[in-house]
Design a protein around this motif. Structure first.
Motif, PDB file in Angstrom:
ATOM      1  N   ASN A  73       0.849  -1.314  -0.076  1.00 47.12           N
ATOM      2  CA  ASN A  73      -0.120  -0.206   0.132  1.00 47.12           C
ATOM      3  C   ASN A  73       0.914   1.242   0.504  1.00 47.12           C
ATOM      4  N   ASP A  74       2.304   1.009  -0.403  1.00 53.31           N
ATOM      5  CA  ASP A  74       2.565   2.185  -1.227  1.00 53.31           C
ATOM      6  C   ASP A  74       3.456   3.209   0.402  1.00 53.31           C
ATOM      7  N   LEU A  75       3.401   2.093   1.559  1.00 54.84           N
ATOM      8  CA  LEU A  75       3.769   2.899   2.701  1.00 54.84           C
ATOM      9  C   LEU A  75       5.602   3.583   2.300  1.00 54.84           C
ATOM     10  N   PRO A  76       5.428   4.290   3.196  1.00 56.61           N
ATOM     11  CA  PRO A  76       6.928   5.276   3.334  1.00 56.61           C
ATOM     12  C   PRO A  76       8.234   4.854   4.089  1.00 56.61           C
ATOM     13  N   ILE A  77       9.477   4.888   2.989  1.00 58.02           N
ATOM     14  CA  ILE A  77      10.795   4.032   3.496  1.00 58.02           C
ATOM     15  C   ILE A  77      10.940   5.193   3.612  1.00 58.02           C
ATOM     16  N   ILE A  78      12.290   5.031   5.529  1.00 55.65           N
ATOM     17  CA  ILE A  78      13.308   5.446   5.431  1.00 55.65           C
ATOM     18  C   ILE A  78      14.704   4.703   5.503  1.00 55.65           C
ATOM     19  N   LEU A  79      15.480   5.159   4.594  1.00 55.97           N
ATOM     20  CA  LEU A  79      16.863   4.950   4.838  1.00 55.97           C
ATOM     21  C   LEU A  79      17.235   5.156   5.128  1.00 55.97           C
ATOM     22  N   MET A  80      18.786   4.255   6.333  1.00 60.67           N
ATOM     23  CA  MET A  80      19.581   4.761   7.689  1.00 60.67           C
ATOM     24  C   MET A  80      21.041   3.896   6.836  1.00 60.67           C
ATOM     25  N   LEU A  81      21.709   4.937   6.867  1.00 60.34           N
ATOM     26  CA  LEU A  81      23.185   4.886   6.958  1.00 60.34           C
ATOM     27  C   LEU A  81      24.046   5.247   7.316  1.00 60.34           C
ATOM     28  N   HIS A  82      24.902   4.746   7.361  1.00 64.61           N
ATOM     29  CA  HIS A  82      26.519   5.149   8.211  1.00 64.61           C
ATOM     30  C   HIS A  82      27.614   6.070   7.634  1.00 64.61           C
ATOM     31  N   TYR A  83      27.612   5.730   6.832  1.00 68.45           N
ATOM     32  CA  TYR A  83      28.574   6.352   5.512  1.00 68.45           C
ATOM     33  C   TYR A  83      27.601   7.778   5.074  1.00 68.45           C
ATOM     34  N   PRO A  84      28.489   8.590   3.986  1.00 64.01           N
ATOM     35  CA  PRO A  84      27.644   9.612   3.374  1.00 64.01           C
ATOM     36  C   PRO A  84      27.495   8.604   1.886  1.00 64.01           C
ATOM     37  N   PRO A  85      26.489   9.297   1.525  1.00 67.45           N
ATOM     38  CA  PRO A  85      25.916   8.605   0.260  1.00 67.45           C
ATOM     39  C   PRO A  85      26.622   9.494  -1.146  1.00 67.45           C
ATOM     40  N   PHE A  86      27.162  10.708  -1.008  1.00 68.11           N
ATOM     41  CA  PHE A  86      27.855  10.689  -1.797  1.00 68.11           C
ATOM     42  C   PHE A  86      29.128  11.588  -1.300  1.00 68.11           C
ATOM     43  N   GLY A  87      30.157  12.154  -2.050  1.00 65.66           N
ATOM     44  CA  GLY A  87      31.358  12.873  -1.861  1.00 65.66           C
ATOM     45  C   GLY A  87      31.751  14.391  -1.736  1.00 65.66           C
ATOM     46  N   ALA A  88      32.266  15.326  -1.449  1.00 64.69           N
ATOM     47  CA  ALA A  88      32.178  15.809  -0.278  1.00 64.69           C
ATOM     48  C   ALA A  88      32.299  17.077  -1.015  1.00 64.69           C
ATOM     49  N   LEU A  89      31.461  17.092  -2.946  1.00 60.11           N
ATOM     50  CA  LEU A  89      31.079  18.132  -2.721  1.00 60.11           C
ATOM     51  C   LEU A  89      28.853  17.338  -3.566  1.00 60.11           C
ATOM     52  N   TRP A  90      28.412  16.110  -2.425  1.00 56.59           N
ATOM     53  CA  TRP A  90      27.182  16.413  -2.589  1.00 56.59           C
ATOM     54  C   TRP A  90      27.110  16.094  -4.023  1.00 56.59           C
ATOM     55  N   GLN A  91      27.879  15.037  -5.157  1.00 57.16           N
ATOM     56  CA  GLN A  91      27.702  14.566  -6.319  1.00 57.16           C
ATOM     57  C   GLN A  91      27.234  13.209  -6.435  1.00 57.16           C
ATOM     58  N   ASP A  92      26.115  13.473  -6.989  1.00 58.16           N
ATOM     59  CA  ASP A  92      25.561  12.100  -7.014  1.00 58.16           C
ATOM     60  C   ASP A  92      26.443  11.043  -7.521  1.00 58.16           C
ATOM     61  N   SER A  93      25.904   9.484  -7.112  1.00 61.01           N
ATOM     62  CA  SER A  93      27.127   8.395  -6.328  1.00 61.01           C
ATOM     63  C   SER A  93      26.413   7.533  -7.245  1.00 61.01           C
ATOM     64  N   GLU A  94      27.142   5.715  -7.749  1.00 61.70           N
ATOM     65  CA  GLU A  94      25.964   4.684  -7.655  1.00 61.70           C
ATOM     66  C   GLU A  94      24.811   4.185  -6.455  1.00 61.70           C
ATOM     67  N   ILE A  95      25.511   4.936  -4.781  1.00 64.13           N
ATOM     68  CA  ILE A  95      24.670   4.745  -4.003  1.00 64.13           C
ATOM     69  C   ILE A  95      23.035   5.832  -4.299  1.00 64.13           C
ATOM     70  N   THR A  96      23.028   7.169  -4.855  1.00 60.02           N
ATOM     71  CA  THR A  96      22.136   7.607  -4.742  1.00 60.02           C
ATOM     72  C   THR A  96      21.471   7.562  -6.830  1.00 60.02           C
ATOM     73  N   ASP A  97      21.987   6.450  -7.421  1.00 58.38           N
ATOM     74  CA  ASP A  97      21.936   5.910  -8.564  1.00 58.38           C
ATOM     75  C   ASP A  97      20.775   4.452  -8.201  1.00 58.38           C
ATOM     76  N   ILE A  98      21.439   4.645  -7.007  1.00 55.25           N
ATOM     77  CA  ILE A  98      19.854   3.148  -6.777  1.00 55.25           C
ATOM     78  C   ILE A  98      19.329   3.495  -5.751  1.00 55.25           C
ATOM     79  N   ILE A  99      19.343   4.548  -4.742  1.00 55.96           N
ATOM     80  CA  ILE A  99      18.325   4.832  -4.133  1.00 55.96           C
ATOM     81  C   ILE A  99      17.048   5.524  -4.507  1.00 55.96           C
ATOM     82  N   LYS A 100      17.185   6.120  -5.443  1.00 51.87           N
ATOM     83  CA  LYS A 100      16.593   6.594  -6.591  1.00 51.87           C
ATOM     84  C   LYS A 100      15.980   6.172  -7.788  1.00 51.87           C
ATOM     85  N   GLN A 101      15.831   4.812  -7.448  1.00 55.74           N
ATOM     86  CA  GLN A 101      15.667   3.620  -8.651  1.00 55.74           C
ATOM     87  C   GLN A 101      14.459   2.939  -7.367  1.00 55.74           C
TER      88      GLN A 101
END
Length: 233
Positions: A157-185
């Protein structure tokens, strides 16, 4: 229900480690966190703690720190950070947790009308990364997909998902990464939290928006030792 987040508590209740050597923001920091926690969190709320929970090296030595967290209001969900050496097997960790604390390790749990999932990640490779670090990173990408897939199965029923990570999912300039590419799927992901970053010399922003998803930095010294309200259901 309100969902709060904070990370990198670095507790050492029975063997105090002087954290103020890392800067003034760590001076009496745990008392500041507890005061804020008691002021804003109610019994029906949820608090997410994204790793680096205890300085303990052995599982049994982390118990006092976990019990200290358990005395605070709300239900707590934790993931492992890079300094959580006490975190042995997932089942052993679950078996020693106080009743108000739940652990996630590359999987997901349903809490009321929300899905919480999480994994540790690793430093995003750079030109200076070792082959060992690259292998760990690739393995962590697989674990990221595992936790999101598990969350998707629970998100009926399309419940919201909250994702917990420890390490940052992007680099120092907050650029897109393989991690953010996966998350947006995963369109049900409504919020991402991460920690690990400390000190005045690191480049930080408390909230970054990518693909309409807010990414919240929750390292306690970076958020003035206050819990961050990240979602309400």
């Amino acid at each position: 229900m309100k969902i709060f987040a904070i990370s990198d508590l670095h507790l050492s209740i029975n063997n105090p480690k002087p954290m103020d050597i890392f800067g003034g923001s760590w001076d009496n920091y745990w008392e500041k966190i507890k005061t804020d926690w008691n002021n804003v969190v109610s019994a029906e709320d949820l608090v997410l703690i994204s790793g680096d929970i205890s300085w303990a090296l052995k599982l049994e030595d982390a118990i006092p720190d976990l019990q200290e967290i358990a005395t605070l209001p709300g239900t707590k969900i934790i993931i492992r950070g890079n300094h959580d050496y006490w975190w042995s097997s997932y089942n052993k960790v679950k078996n020693i947790l106080p009743t108000s604390i739940f652990a996630i390790q590359n999987n997901a749990i349903k809490f009321n009308n929300c899905i919480i999932c999480g994994t540790r990640l690793w430093t995003i490779p750079t030109t200076n990364s070792t082959e060992h670090d690259k292998k760990i990173y690739e393995r962590e990408l697989i674990r990221l997909k595992m936790t999101l897939d598990d969350a998707n199965k629970l998100a009926e029923n399309d419940l919201p998902i909250i994702l917990m990570l420890h390490y940052p999912p992007f680099g120092a300039l907050w650029q897109d990464s393989e991690i953010t590419d996966i998350i947006k799927q995963y369109p049900n992901v409504k919020s991402v939290i991460y920690g690990h970053l400390h000190g005045k010399d690191c480049r930080t922003k408390n909230i970054i928006i990518k693909d309409n998803i807010p990414y919240h930095l929750t390292s306690c010294d970076q958020v003035n030792n206050k819990l961050q309200l990240i979602f309400e259901v």
